[in-house]
Design an enzyme around this catalytic site. Structure first.
Site, PDB file in Angstrom:
ATOM      1  N   HIS A 247     100.474  52.805  50.960  1.00  0.00           N
ATOM      2  CA  HIS A 247     101.571  52.050  51.577  1.00  0.00           C
ATOM      3  C   HIS A 247     102.277  51.239  50.509  1.00  0.00           C
ATOM      4  CE1 HIS A 247     103.805  49.433  54.262  1.00  0.00           C
ATOM      5  NE2 HIS A 247     103.625  50.398  55.156  1.00  0.00           N
TER       6      HIS A 247
ATOM      7  N   ASP B  48      99.439  55.662  60.204  1.00  0.00           N
ATOM      8  CA  ASP B  48      99.566  57.046  60.666  1.00  0.00           C
ATOM      9  C   ASP B  48      98.253  57.821  60.596  1.00  0.00           C
ATOM     10  OD1 ASP B  48     102.320  57.033  61.329  1.00  0.00           O
ATOM     11  OD2 ASP B  48     102.762  56.920  59.200  1.00  0.00           O
TER      12      ASP B  48
END
Ligand code: CMC
Length: 393
Positions: A270, A327
């Site tokens: 991320h 996700d």
């Protein structure tokens, strides 16, 4: 003005002042308008969180029921718009349908183009929040060649969505309360995440004073990519491939580390979080809960746990601070809820919608906002003279 900072991916650029979402990427903290994400998931439903993001405060009991009623009232689609769905190929990706249908709302409900858009913004926001859920479900029905199911006034926001997705004349379908709760929680987890790619797209398009529908359609397009909201579908495809082809999880992790190919572990890494994504922690726990309630054993979950364990103990991932992101586990929950893979990113969009709207509205009311217009560092040729066409080789 002559000095331009080169900042690819805007890693170090603060593009706005915002009071909507707070992230501490080092500590793994996420708050919407000051409320911790775990607190919101535990104690609120999606309507309350949407209200919080859009209006800035949590609703009272009366405000919440009025808002839910209003969202039901606006949930139908114009008949011409329904017919429009039928022109898409049956195998069209629902994200393609969603993005273009959201843009089309500005043609069917053009209040924002009128003289005083400020008067109509509340109505436009309500319409969008309500109708996007209907569009999302219809895009799925179209992609499998089924008739549309209308929204019902006696159902909640999430019940309605599930019913519009799965109801059928040959099946006595009622939304499962476990799935309704999980959907509420998943939508809350997705509801905002400050200046991510799609929210920045909404702000950038909105900064030209394009209307809300057009700006949110741009957000849908930005979300679609596998490095952003498309990652949830990519995770399930990756886990399924491991199972179907009998691949070793270790080999997949090695492939993701190997720079001679472009493969990455979907659902890992991320831009902002340098530790566990707090949303991934909650989603992982939700996965276990849904599995327990359904008394299921799921091979996807088993592979996911093995993959996570190998990756987070591997030096390559440790050195680069790569941890599971939202996700990684949400795709498994969608799968357990029998949501088809091509709808995963559509659900992400439904969840992110209040965040997109909140950022659009914040920009509108910010006296210091300007049209978004980054500069570039020119790296092309020096001045050249055009050679006449007949002489060019
Ligand atoms: N697997 C293997 N290596 C990775 C991964 C991954 N998933 N993610 C990053 N890296 C490596 C990358 O190769 C680079 O290595 P090196 O320094 O040796 O060149 C280093 O880690 C830094 O990566 P980056 O691409 O510079 O980082 P970024 O902040 O620009 O990208 C990201 C962030 C999320 C796009 C990236 O981590 C990624 O592609 N992850 C996989 C896709 C994914 O799961 N996306 C969902 C993100 S969370 C939800 C959302 O925001 O939509």
């Amino acid at each position: 003005t002559g000095y331009i900072t080169y900042d690819p991916g805007f890693i170090n650029t603060g593009s706005c002042m915002s009071s909507i979402c707070y992230i501490d990427g080092e500590k793994g903290i996420l708050r919407y308008r000051g409320y911790d994400i775990a607190d919101l998931v535990q104690n609120c439903d999606f309507i309350e969180v949407a209200y919080l993001l859009v209006k800035g405060v949590l609703p009272t009991l009366d405000e919440r029921s009025n808002y839910a009623r209003l969202l039901n009232k606006h949930s139908m689609l114009h008949t011409d718009m329904r017919n429009f769905f039928r022109s898409y190929p049956h195998d069209a990706h629902p994200m393609a349908i969603l993005a273009s249908m959201v843009a089309s709302l500005s043609a069917f409900y053009p209040e924002m183009e009128e003289k005083d858009p400020e008067d109509n913004i509340d109505l436009t926001v309500t319409r969008l929040l309500s109708k996007m859920r209907t569009i999302a479900a219809f895009s799925y029905r179209q992609s499998i060649g089924y008739d549309f199911v209308d929204p019902r006034y006696d159902y909640s926001y999430c019940e309605n969505f599930l019913n519009m997705m799965f109801s059928s004349p040959v099946l006595d379908y009622h939304p499962d309360p476990v799935h309704v709760k999980a959907l509420n929680q998943l939508l809350i987890l997705h509801a905002d995440h400050e200046q991510n790619c799609s929210t920045s797209a909404v702000r950038l398009v909105g900064s030209s004073e394009a209307n809300l529908y057009a700006s949110v359609a741009a957000g849908c397009c930005a979300l679609w990519g596998p490095k952003h909201g498309g990652a949830n579908q990519a995770v399930i495809e990756m886990l399924n491939k491991i199972i179907k082809e009998g691949l070793s999880v270790k080999e997949i992790v090695e492939k993701a580390k190997d720079k001679s190919n472009t493969f990455r572990l979907s659902g890992f890494g991320h831009r902002v979080y340098k530790t566990f994504d707090p949303r991934a922690r909650i989603a992982k726990q939700m996965c276990q809960e849904v599995l327990n309630v359904e008394g299921m054993h799921d091979s996807l979950m088993e592979v996911a746990l093995e993959l996570e364990d190998i990756a987070i103990h591997d030096d390559y991932f440790i050195e680069r601070n790569l941890y599971p992101n939202i996700d990684f586990y949400t795709g498994i929950i969608f799968h357990l809820m029998r949501i088809p893979q091509q709808m995963f990113t559509v659900l992400f969009a439904m969840g992110r919608l209040p965040g997109w709207i909140a950022h659009y509205l914040e920009w509108r009311h910010d006296p210091y906002q300007k049209i978004g217009r980054p500069r570039q560092i020119y790296a092309g040729p020096e001045t050249r003279k055009v050679i006449p066409l007949s002489l060019r080789t």
